[in-house]
Design a protein around this motif. Structure first.
Motif, short mmCIF file in Angstrom:
data_model
loop_
_atom_site.label_atom_id
_atom_site.label_comp_id
_atom_site.label_asym_id
_atom_site.label_seq_id
_atom_site.Cartn_x
_atom_site.Cartn_y
_atom_site.Cartn_z
N PHE A 76 0.82 -1.22 0.00
CA PHE A 76 0.00 0.00 0.00
C PHE A 76 0.86 1.26 0.00
CE2 PHE A 76 -3.23 -2.74 2.47
CZ PHE A 76 -3.65 -3.35 1.30
N SER A 77 2.10 1.16 0.43
CA SER A 77 2.98 2.33 0.43
C SER A 77 3.48 2.68 -0.98
CB SER A 77 4.19 2.11 1.36
OG SER A 77 5.11 1.22 0.77
N ILE A 78 3.29 1.77 -1.92
CA ILE A 78 3.69 2.03 -3.31
C ILE A 78 2.62 2.89 -3.96
CG2 ILE A 78 4.19 1.01 -5.57
CD1 ILE A 78 4.93 -1.59 -4.05
N SER A 79 3.00 4.09 -4.36
CA SER A 79 2.03 4.96 -5.04
C SER A 79 2.03 4.61 -6.53
CB SER A 79 2.36 6.43 -4.82
OG SER A 79 3.64 6.71 -5.32
N LEU A 80 0.84 4.46 -7.05
CA LEU A 80 0.68 4.12 -8.46
C LEU A 80 0.52 5.40 -9.26
CD1 LEU A 80 -1.81 1.17 -7.94
CD2 LEU A 80 0.62 1.01 -8.47
#
Length: 176
Positions: free
Chosen positions: A139-143
């Motif tokens: 969830f910490s990966i921003s798309l």
């Protein structure tokens, strides 16, 4: 074996491992450039550099495999390139690969974990297949809003670009 030099003879000059890693990493980041094409044709024509094995006449490039394998990670944009089960893509200092009990072989790439309508992570699905720590790392990966291609990057630099300085920092930290 010393990670800094490819030489067993202390009086002879050796080849610098971090520069070998930089040359090897070009195989991923710039595969259409001349040097990566030549190296691939000569040393590992049918596989990628991380799968290459030592033969009768091992390439100096193969000596940098461990360093490269530890330092590269997929930067997820569209989620279509990296294999969610086998490739390193989780951010953070710990293991960059998913660690799960049950692998669903029908899911292979991260775009299957992304809600196509909102371009956000499918939190419900992800929470079902991984533990809380791994889910939070995902969830910490921003798309990105654009559907740009996933990239292999160097995880020890904020820019994602390989640098000899960052390798020295990693190697010195390991030695301490």
């Amino acid at each position: 074996m010393n990670k800094f030099w490819w030489s067993n003879n202390k009086s002879a000059k050796g080849i610098h491992w971090t520069l070998l890693a930089k040359t090897s990493l070009a195989s991923f980041s710039q595969p259409n450039c001349l040097l990566p094409k030549v190296l691939k044709a000569r040393y590992y024509p049918f596989i990628d550099i991380l799968s290459a094995k030592f033969g009768s006449y091992p390439s100096f490039i193969c000596s940098a495999q461990d360093l490269i394998a530890e330092g590269i990670i997929w930067h997820i944009n569209s989620g279509a390139c990296a294999n969610m089960w086998n490739d390193p893509w989780l951010p953070g200092p710990r293991n960059s690969r998913l660690s799960v009990q049950n692998i669903n072989p029908s899911w292979t790439t991260m775009n299957q974990l992304i809600d196509a309508d909102t371009n956000t992570w499918n939190k419900e699905l992800i929470s079902r297949i991984v533990d809380d720590d791994q889910a939070n790392r995902i969830f910490s990966i921003s798309l990105s809003g654009s559907r740009s291609v996933d990239l292999l990057v160097w995880k020890y630099e904020a820019t994602g670009e390989y640098s000899v300085k960052s390798v020295y920092r990693v190697l010195v930290t390991e030695q301490l």
